[in-house]
Write a protein that holds these residues in place. Structure first.
Motif, PDB file in Angstrom:
ATOM      1  N   GLU A  69     -23.687  25.044  27.756  1.00 34.71           N
ATOM      2  CA  GLU A  69     -23.484  24.370  29.042  1.00 34.71           C
ATOM      3  C   GLU A  69     -22.777  23.033  28.907  1.00 34.71           C
ATOM      4  O   GLU A  69     -22.296  22.499  29.913  1.00 34.71           O
ATOM      5  N   ILE A  70     -22.727  22.465  27.707  1.00 33.51           N
ATOM      6  CA  ILE A  70     -21.976  21.229  27.488  1.00 33.51           C
ATOM      7  C   ILE A  70     -21.161  21.360  26.214  1.00 33.51           C
ATOM      8  O   ILE A  70     -21.548  22.057  25.269  1.00 33.51           O
ATOM      9  N   ASP A  71     -20.003  20.684  26.207  1.00 35.96           N
ATOM     10  CA  ASP A  71     -19.070  20.755  25.075  1.00 35.96           C
ATOM     11  C   ASP A  71     -19.142  19.536  24.171  1.00 35.96           C
ATOM     12  O   ASP A  71     -18.608  19.555  23.062  1.00 35.96           O
ATOM     13  N   ALA A  72     -19.760  18.465  24.650  1.00 33.29           N
ATOM     14  CA  ALA A  72     -19.868  17.224  23.883  1.00 33.29           C
ATOM     15  C   ALA A  72     -20.950  16.371  24.522  1.00 33.29           C
ATOM     16  O   ALA A  72     -21.391  16.634  25.649  1.00 33.29           O
ATOM     17  N   VAL A  73     -21.393  15.355  23.786  1.00 34.29           N
ATOM     18  CA  VAL A  73     -22.402  14.421  24.281  1.00 34.29           C
ATOM     19  C   VAL A  73     -21.863  13.002  24.155  1.00 34.29           C
ATOM     20  O   VAL A  73     -21.302  12.634  23.113  1.00 34.29           O
ATOM     21  N   VAL A  74     -22.013  12.235  25.228  1.00 37.72           N
ATOM     22  CA  VAL A  74     -21.654  10.816  25.236  1.00 37.72           C
ATOM     23  C   VAL A  74     -22.801  10.081  25.902  1.00 37.72           C
ATOM     24  O   VAL A  74     -23.415  10.596  26.845  1.00 37.72           O
ATOM     25  N   GLY A  75     -23.097   8.879  25.439  1.00 35.90           N
ATOM     26  CA  GLY A  75     -24.118   8.159  26.173  1.00 35.90           C
ATOM     27  C   GLY A  75     -24.559   6.854  25.581  1.00 35.90           C
ATOM     28  O   GLY A  75     -24.404   6.590  24.384  1.00 35.90           O
ATOM     29  N   TRP A  76     -25.102   6.031  26.481  1.00 33.85           N
ATOM     30  CA  TRP A  76     -25.804   4.793  26.139  1.00 33.85           C
ATOM     31  C   TRP A  76     -27.287   5.074  26.335  1.00 33.85           C
ATOM     32  O   TRP A  76     -27.740   5.375  27.448  1.00 33.85           O
ATOM     33  N   HIS A  77     -28.069   5.003  25.267  1.00 28.90           N
ATOM     34  CA  HIS A  77     -29.515   5.208  25.330  1.00 28.90           C
ATOM     35  C   HIS A  77     -30.125   4.545  24.109  1.00 28.90           C
ATOM     36  O   HIS A  77     -29.414   4.127  23.193  1.00 28.90           O
ATOM     37  N   LEU A  78     -31.434   4.435  24.080  1.00 29.10           N
ATOM     38  CA  LEU A  78     -32.107   3.723  22.997  1.00 29.10           C
ATOM     39  C   LEU A  78     -31.958   4.469  21.668  1.00 29.10           C
ATOM     40  O   LEU A  78     -31.824   5.692  21.624  1.00 29.10           O
ATOM     41  N   SER A  79     -32.034   3.700  20.587  1.00 29.00           N
ATOM     42  CA  SER A  79     -31.913   4.291  19.251  1.00 29.00           C
ATOM     43  C   SER A  79     -32.999   5.319  18.967  1.00 29.00           C
ATOM     44  O   SER A  79     -32.777   6.260  18.211  1.00 29.00           O
ATOM     45  N   ALA A  80     -34.170   5.129  19.578  1.00 28.83           N
ATOM     46  CA  ALA A  80     -35.247   6.103  19.373  1.00 28.83           C
ATOM     47  C   ALA A  80     -34.833   7.480  19.884  1.00 28.83           C
ATOM     48  O   ALA A  80     -35.208   8.512  19.303  1.00 28.83           O
ATOM     49  N   VAL A  81     -34.062   7.521  20.963  1.00 32.46           N
ATOM     50  CA  VAL A  81     -33.542   8.787  21.482  1.00 32.46           C
ATOM     51  C   VAL A  81     -32.481   9.339  20.532  1.00 32.46           C
ATOM     52  O   VAL A  81     -32.479  10.532  20.200  1.00 32.46           O
ATOM     53  N   ARG A  82     -31.561   8.479  20.108  1.00 31.35           N
ATOM     54  CA  ARG A  82     -30.508   8.934  19.180  1.00 31.35           C
ATOM     55  C   ARG A  82     -31.092   9.526  17.900  1.00 31.35           C
ATOM     56  O   ARG A  82     -30.611  10.551  17.399  1.00 31.35           O
ATOM     57  N   GLN A  83     -32.138   8.908  17.371  1.00 35.36           N
ATOM     58  CA  GLN A  83     -32.728   9.393  16.129  1.00 35.36           C
ATOM     59  C   GLN A  83     -33.321  10.792  16.269  1.00 35.36           C
ATOM     60  O   GLN A  83     -33.347  11.551  15.306  1.00 35.36           O
ATOM     61  N   ARG A  84     -33.818  11.118  17.450  1.00 31.66           N
ATOM     62  CA  ARG A  84     -34.334  12.472  17.683  1.00 31.66           C
ATOM     63  C   ARG A  84     -33.206  13.449  18.008  1.00 31.66           C
ATOM     64  O   ARG A  84     -33.255  14.622  17.621  1.00 31.66           O
ATOM     65  N   LEU A  85     -32.210  12.954  18.740  1.00 36.51           N
ATOM     66  CA  LEU A  85     -31.169  13.836  19.246  1.00 36.51           C
ATOM     67  C   LEU A  85     -30.162  14.236  18.175  1.00 36.51           C
ATOM     68  O   LEU A  85     -29.770  15.415  18.095  1.00 36.51           O
ATOM     69  N   ALA A  86     -29.722  13.293  17.353  1.00 36.08           N
ATOM     70  CA  ALA A  86     -28.648  13.568  16.394  1.00 36.08           C
ATOM     71  C   ALA A  86     -28.965  14.742  15.467  1.00 36.08           C
ATOM     72  O   ALA A  86     -28.153  15.663  15.317  1.00 36.08           O
ATOM     73  N   PRO A  87     -30.142  14.775  14.818  1.00 39.64           N
ATOM     74  CA  PRO A  87     -30.419  15.925  13.938  1.00 39.64           C
ATOM     75  C   PRO A  87     -30.622  17.227  14.697  1.00 39.64           C
ATOM     76  O   PRO A  87     -30.396  18.308  14.134  1.00 39.64           O
ATOM     77  N   ARG A  88     -31.038  17.153  15.955  1.00 42.89           N
ATOM     78  CA  ARG A  88     -31.212  18.380  16.734  1.00 42.89           C
ATOM     79  C   ARG A  88     -29.862  19.017  17.081  1.00 42.89           C
ATOM     80  O   ARG A  88     -29.743  20.236  17.198  1.00 42.89           O
ATOM     81  N   LEU A  89     -28.845  18.179  17.259  1.00 42.85           N
ATOM     82  CA  LEU A  89     -27.526  18.724  17.576  1.00 42.85           C
ATOM     83  C   LEU A  89     -26.868  19.374  16.371  1.00 42.85           C
ATOM     84  O   LEU A  89     -26.058  20.297  16.519  1.00 42.85           O
TER      85      LEU A  89
END
Length: 348
Positions: A69-89
């Motif tokens: 449903e999405i081709d890429a991810v862009v965003g401003w969010h807290l590092s705690a979110v990035r730390q969970r999201l990056a390895p999941r992608l």
């Protein structure tokens, strides 16, 4: 259709930044669609609330990627979110992280473009030491990775600079803290003449209001790397005396690129639009950078896109930005609160 998952805070203490993040990303998408879009496809935004719990955000984005449903991810969010999201992608899609952060992000597929302590915090504290004589800093921050690691980094940097500022006591509080009385007691009892605020959004607004109610602005200057125009509107001039900040972009930045971006935002969204600040502007840059990289790669393949980004240059409202692995080289500006806006004082 080229669909970008836009992960920005619509809830939580950081929600104050969300409205301008959404509008700035919309402006970038509309400008791209006035041309050929991305890979000859129109750009569409799929907005995800990045202000919820990190695991919940990561699960939602992972599901959207898994379903195509999405081709890429862009965003401003807290590092705690990035730390969970990056390895999941797992580098299945490009992920442009636009927020200021603590540095050191090397997960495959992630492109970081925000300010880091080496180019923002350390020069800002040094400027305040040299220009207004503030040398002994008390740190108050939210209790998660960005405040803690950034404080550790800048503490090491100032320790190597014997003639510069010093970092003294530090106190980290939970996100959503409402009563800062115990922290303010410690600041009052300390010998510090400056307070480094590593606080997010509404937490920072509450802290500054309570700080002013104590009359501590008579004794301590305040410096925040995350004080933007939207926060100042909430804070008001009575509680923002001697508040300083540093960032790669401000609405009042007197450059052709910066003023042009602000004018386009105002024309598109009108005088009642959310205040335009660095978090929102970074989302504009993130969308435009993603489009440029995908165009150059001729593909949305995350590995190819991030390889191109690893050592690349681009121009946007901030001017020239150089991506150098997990960090950037960009001009950082020092500013101080002036009513409900920020007055740019110097480049660092």
């Amino acid at each position: 259709m080229f669909t970008v998952g836009l992960v920005v805070p619509l809830s939580g203490p950081e929600a104050v930044y969300g409205p301008s993040c959404v509008l700035c990303a919309r402006l970038a998408a509309e400008e791209l669609n006035e041309g050929s879009g991305v890979l000859a496809e129109p750009v569409r935004l799929r907005i995800v609330d990045g202000g919820r719990g990190p695991e919940r955000v990561a699960c939602e984005v992972e599901r959207l990627v898994g379903n195509g449903e999405i081709d890429a991810v862009v965003g401003w969010h807290l590092s705690a979110v990035r730390q969970r999201l990056a390895p999941r992608l797992r580098a299945r899609v490009p992920y442009v992280y636009t927020a200021l952060y603590e540095g050191g992000e090397t997960t495959p597929g992630v492109i970081t473009i925000g300010e880091t302590p080496e180019i923002q915090l350390h020069p800002g504290l040094r400027w305040m030491s040299e220009e207004i004589g503030v040398r002994d800093w008390f740190v108050v921050g939210n209790d998660y990775v960005w405040p803690r690691r950034s404080t550790a980094t800048v503490r090491a940097l100032v320790d190597d600079d014997r003639a510069g500022p010093t970092i003294g006591e530090a106190d980290f509080v939970g996100l959503g803290t409402r009563d800062f009385g115990p922290v303010l007691d410690r600041i009052s009892d300390s010998g510090s003449d400056g307070v480094l605020m590593m606080l997010v959004g509404h937490d920072s607004v509450r802290f500054n209001r309570q700080f002013a109610e104590r009359g501590l602005e008579e004794r301590c200057a305040r410096f925040s790397p995350l004080m933007d125009e939207s926060m100042l509107r909430d804070l008001g001039p009575a509680a923002s005396t001697d508040v300083f900040t540093a960032a790669g972009w401000f609405e009042a930045l007197p450059t052709a690129e910066g003023l042009g971006f602000g004018a386009r935002y105002a024309r598109r969204f009108g005088p009642e639009a959310p205040a335009l600040g660095a978090p929102g502007e970074s989302c504009y840059e993130g969308i435009r950078l993603l489009a440029c990289l995908v165009h150059s790669a001729g593909t949305v393949d995350a590995q190819r896109v991030t390889e191109l980004a690893r050592c690349s240059d681009y121009h946007g409202p901030r001017g020239h930005v150089r991506i150098d692995g997990p960090a950037t080289r960009q001009q950082i500006y020092m500013a101080t609160a002036d009513g409900v806006g920020l007055d740019v004082l110097a480049s660092l």
